[in-house]
Write a protein that holds these residues in place. Structure first.
Motif, PDB file in Angstrom:
ATOM      1  N   ILE A  71       0.828  -1.214   0.000  1.00 14.31           N
ATOM      2  CA  ILE A  71       0.000   0.000   0.000  1.00 14.31           C
ATOM      3  C   ILE A  71       0.852   1.249   0.000  1.00 14.31           C
ATOM      4  CG2 ILE A  71      -1.894   1.199   1.182  1.00 14.31           C
ATOM      5  CD1 ILE A  71      -2.058  -1.305   3.009  1.00 14.31           C
ATOM      6  N   LEU A  72       0.493   2.184  -0.871  1.00 14.66           N
ATOM      7  CA  LEU A  72       1.021   3.539  -0.730  1.00 14.66           C
ATOM      8  C   LEU A  72      -0.174   4.411  -0.338  1.00 14.66           C
ATOM      9  CD1 LEU A  72       3.313   5.577  -0.956  1.00 14.66           C
ATOM     10  CD2 LEU A  72       2.689   5.911  -3.339  1.00 14.66           C
ATOM     11  N   SER A  73      -0.118   5.026   0.833  1.00 19.43           N
ATOM     12  CA  SER A  73      -1.255   5.855   1.264  1.00 19.43           C
ATOM     13  C   SER A  73      -0.835   7.320   1.326  1.00 19.43           C
ATOM     14  CB  SER A  73      -1.774   5.393   2.621  1.00 19.43           C
ATOM     15  OG  SER A  73      -0.755   5.457   3.582  1.00 19.43           O
ATOM     16  N   GLU A  74      -1.808   8.181   1.053  1.00 25.50           N
ATOM     17  CA  GLU A  74      -1.589   9.631   1.080  1.00 25.50           C
ATOM     18  C   GLU A  74      -2.722  10.253   1.866  1.00 25.50           C
ATOM     19  OE1 GLU A  74       0.498  11.963  -0.118  1.00 25.50           O
ATOM     20  OE2 GLU A  74       1.874  10.469  -0.944  1.00 25.50           O
ATOM     21  N   TRP A  75      -2.381  11.105   2.802  1.00 21.12           N
ATOM     22  CA  TRP A  75      -3.426  11.797   3.564  1.00 21.12           C
ATOM     23  C   TRP A  75      -3.690  13.156   2.925  1.00 21.12           C
ATOM     24  CZ3 TRP A  75      -6.388   9.683   7.325  1.00 21.12           C
ATOM     25  CH2 TRP A  75      -5.967   8.442   7.824  1.00 21.12           C
ATOM     26  N   THR A  76      -4.985  13.452   2.729  1.00 28.09           N
ATOM     27  CA  THR A  76      -5.381  14.767   2.242  1.00 28.09           C
ATOM     28  C   THR A  76      -6.243  15.386   3.345  1.00 28.09           C
ATOM     29  OG1 THR A  76      -7.408  13.999   1.191  1.00 28.09           O
ATOM     30  CG2 THR A  76      -5.395  13.857  -0.122  1.00 28.09           C
ATOM     31  N   LEU A  77      -6.963  16.452   3.015  1.00 28.12           N
ATOM     32  CA  LEU A  77      -7.754  17.099   4.062  1.00 28.12           C
ATOM     33  C   LEU A  77      -9.197  16.572   4.130  1.00 28.12           C
ATOM     34  CD1 LEU A  77      -6.926  19.153   6.137  1.00 28.12           C
ATOM     35  CD2 LEU A  77      -7.798  20.963   4.625  1.00 28.12           C
ATOM     36  N   THR A  78      -9.917  16.702   3.024  1.00 25.72           N
ATOM     37  CA  THR A  78     -11.358  16.410   3.067  1.00 25.72           C
ATOM     38  C   THR A  78     -11.697  15.212   2.182  1.00 25.72           C
ATOM     39  OG1 THR A  78     -11.910  17.767   1.152  1.00 25.72           O
ATOM     40  CG2 THR A  78     -11.744  18.897   3.288  1.00 25.72           C
ATOM     41  N   HIS A  79     -13.001  14.998   1.944  1.00 25.16           N
ATOM     42  CA  HIS A  79     -13.463  13.888   1.093  1.00 25.16           C
ATOM     43  C   HIS A  79     -13.320  14.244  -0.388  1.00 25.16           C
ATOM     44  CE1 HIS A  79     -15.519  10.044   0.922  1.00 25.16           C
ATOM     45  NE2 HIS A  79     -16.348  10.500  -0.001  1.00 25.16           N
ATOM     46  N   GLN A  80     -13.089  15.507  -0.662  1.00 18.19           N
ATOM     47  CA  GLN A  80     -12.968  16.009  -2.032  1.00 18.19           C
ATOM     48  C   GLN A  80     -11.779  15.362  -2.756  1.00 18.19           C
ATOM     49  OE1 GLN A  80     -15.058  18.558  -3.141  1.00 18.19           O
ATOM     50  NE2 GLN A  80     -14.151  18.217  -5.163  1.00 18.19           N
ATOM     51  N   LEU A  81     -12.013  14.956  -3.988  1.00 19.67           N
ATOM     52  CA  LEU A  81     -10.915  14.427  -4.812  1.00 19.67           C
ATOM     53  C   LEU A  81     -10.146  15.607  -5.388  1.00 19.67           C
ATOM     54  CD1 LEU A  81      -9.570  12.006  -6.162  1.00 19.67           C
ATOM     55  CD2 LEU A  81     -11.378  12.001  -7.865  1.00 19.67           C
ATOM     56  N   THR A  82      -8.852  15.652  -5.114  1.00 22.80           N
ATOM     57  CA  THR A  82      -8.074  16.822  -5.540  1.00 22.80           C
ATOM     58  C   THR A  82      -7.123  16.474  -6.683  1.00 22.80           C
ATOM     59  OG1 THR A  82      -6.249  16.371  -4.021  1.00 22.80           O
ATOM     60  CG2 THR A  82      -8.060  17.716  -3.160  1.00 22.80           C
ATOM     61  N   TYR A  83      -6.729  17.522  -7.397  1.00 22.06           N
ATOM     62  CA  TYR A  83      -5.783  17.380  -8.503  1.00 22.06           C
ATOM     63  C   TYR A  83      -4.488  16.738  -8.013  1.00 22.06           C
ATOM     64  CZ  TYR A  83      -2.459  18.781 -12.068  1.00 22.06           C
ATOM     65  OH  TYR A  83      -1.477  18.767 -13.004  1.00 22.06           O
ATOM     66  N   LEU A  84      -4.055  17.168  -6.816  1.00 22.00           N
ATOM     67  CA  LEU A  84      -2.777  16.690  -6.274  1.00 22.00           C
ATOM     68  C   LEU A  84      -2.781  15.173  -6.036  1.00 22.00           C
ATOM     69  CD1 LEU A  84      -0.131  18.051  -5.578  1.00 22.00           C
ATOM     70  CD2 LEU A  84      -0.875  18.126  -3.191  1.00 22.00           C
ATOM     71  N   GLU A  85      -3.889  14.671  -5.501  1.00 23.88           N
ATOM     72  CA  GLU A  85      -3.913  13.231  -5.235  1.00 23.88           C
ATOM     73  C   GLU A  85      -4.009  12.424  -6.530  1.00 23.88           C
ATOM     74  OE1 GLU A  85      -7.752  14.022  -2.934  1.00 23.88           O
ATOM     75  OE2 GLU A  85      -7.730  11.860  -3.012  1.00 23.88           O
ATOM     76  N   VAL A  86      -4.663  12.984  -7.543  1.00 18.14           N
ATOM     77  CA  VAL A  86      -4.701  12.306  -8.847  1.00 18.14           C
ATOM     78  C   VAL A  86      -3.281  12.262  -9.427  1.00 18.14           C
ATOM     79  CG1 VAL A  86      -5.616  12.388 -11.200  1.00 18.14           C
ATOM     80  CG2 VAL A  86      -7.119  12.927  -9.273  1.00 18.14           C
ATOM     81  N   GLU A  87      -2.550  13.365  -9.278  1.00 22.95           N
ATOM     82  CA  GLU A  87      -1.157  13.409  -9.770  1.00 22.95           C
ATOM     83  C   GLU A  87      -0.293  12.370  -9.059  1.00 22.95           C
ATOM     84  OE1 GLU A  87       0.563  15.276 -12.300  1.00 22.95           O
ATOM     85  OE2 GLU A  87      -1.567  15.119 -12.758  1.00 22.95           O
ATOM     86  N   LYS A  88      -0.501  12.237  -7.746  1.00 28.63           N
ATOM     87  CA  LYS A  88       0.283  11.252  -6.983  1.00 28.63           C
ATOM     88  C   LYS A  88      -0.087   9.832  -7.394  1.00 28.63           C
ATOM     89  CE  LYS A  88       1.611  14.107  -3.164  1.00 28.63           C
ATOM     90  NZ  LYS A  88       1.450  14.515  -1.778  1.00 28.63           N
ATOM     91  N   ALA A  89      -1.378   9.624  -7.622  1.00 26.34           N
ATOM     92  CA  ALA A  89      -1.839   8.296  -8.068  1.00 26.34           C
ATOM     93  C   ALA A  89      -1.232   7.977  -9.435  1.00 26.34           C
ATOM     94  CB  ALA A  89      -3.364   8.272  -8.146  1.00 26.34           C
ATOM     95  N   LYS A  90      -1.148   8.985 -10.278  1.00 27.50           N
ATOM     96  CA  LYS A  90      -0.587   8.802 -11.618  1.00 27.50           C
ATOM     97  C   LYS A  90       0.883   8.360 -11.543  1.00 27.50           C
ATOM     98  CE  LYS A  90       0.457  11.576 -15.693  1.00 27.50           C
ATOM     99  NZ  LYS A  90       0.133  12.830 -16.376  1.00 27.50           N
TER     100      LYS A  90
END
Ligand code: MLT
Length: 199
Positions: free
Chosen positions: A173-192
């Motif tokens: 698992i690679l996990s990333e903590w963000t702030l809210t339930h909103q899907l953000t550009y940054l997390e999509v970039e990290k997933a990419k």
């Protein structure tokens, strides 16, 4: 089931896009394109309607799942995906589940029930408030998971529970903590970045 398919390059992975409550088969197409521009994208619409909003399985109330329905819907979804891949001659391609919220939650059930078929997944803001009593071997499973520290839908303990569940079954698992339930550009970039590394 309602679905949409956008063919990518020959031999490229297939991303199965599973939307959050209130979404549809097209909701994650842009995210899929961002994650892997050459991939084949298959967006599927959940068949359960809750106050007019599409979902992948029923719930009794917020955070309380109808486990019988979840089991049945996950098996139906698996059958549908398998038949669609067969029909579209995509059976040899690498499959990646990409789910957001309710879509990530049914993706968890697919990962648990069919560990030989689904071994790669991007789970944006999942929640799995179910005691999984049986054992699973997910040592071949690669996951990218995002969770919110102040998610109004997924309490932090429930986010932790998802990580604990997968760790227990030895998933990578690679996990990333963000702030809210909103899907953000940054997390999509990290997933990419993650996706291009593991595939
Ligand atoms: C669920 O019921 O799957 C979760 O609460 C997330 C959602 O509503 O999309």
């Amino acid at each position: 089931m309602n679905y949409t398919i956008k063919y990518g390059g020959k031999e490229q992975p297939v991303l199965i896009l599973l939307h959050g409550t209130g979404g549809n088969e097209s909701s994650l197409l842009d995210v899929g394109k961002d994650l892997m521009s050459d991939a084949t994208l298959i967006g599927i619409r959940g068949e359960v309607l809750e106050q007019g909003q599409s979902r992948f399985f029923s719930r009794v109330s917020d955070g309380v799942y109808d486990e019988v329905d979840l089991e049945m819907r996950a098996n139906d979804l698996h059958r549908f995906i398998s038949e669609l891949l067969q029909k579209s001659q995509l059976t040899t391609q690498e499959i990646v589940l990409v789910g957001y919220s309710n879509g990530a939650n049914i993706a968890i059930k697919l990962l648990l029930n069919y560990p030989d078929k689904y071994q790669r997944a991007v789970l944006f803001h999942p929640m799995y408030p179910i005691d999984v009593l049986e054992d699973h071997d997910l040592s071949q499973t690669e996951l990218f998971v995002t969770l919110g520290t102040q998610d109004s839908i997924v309490p932090i303990e429930e986010s932790q529970r998802v990580l604990t569940l997968f760790r227990r079954f030895h998933a990578n698992i690679l996990s990333e903590w963000t702030l809210t339930h909103q899907l953000t550009y940054l997390e999509v970039e990290k997933a990419k970045k993650w996706l291009h590394r593991i595939i």
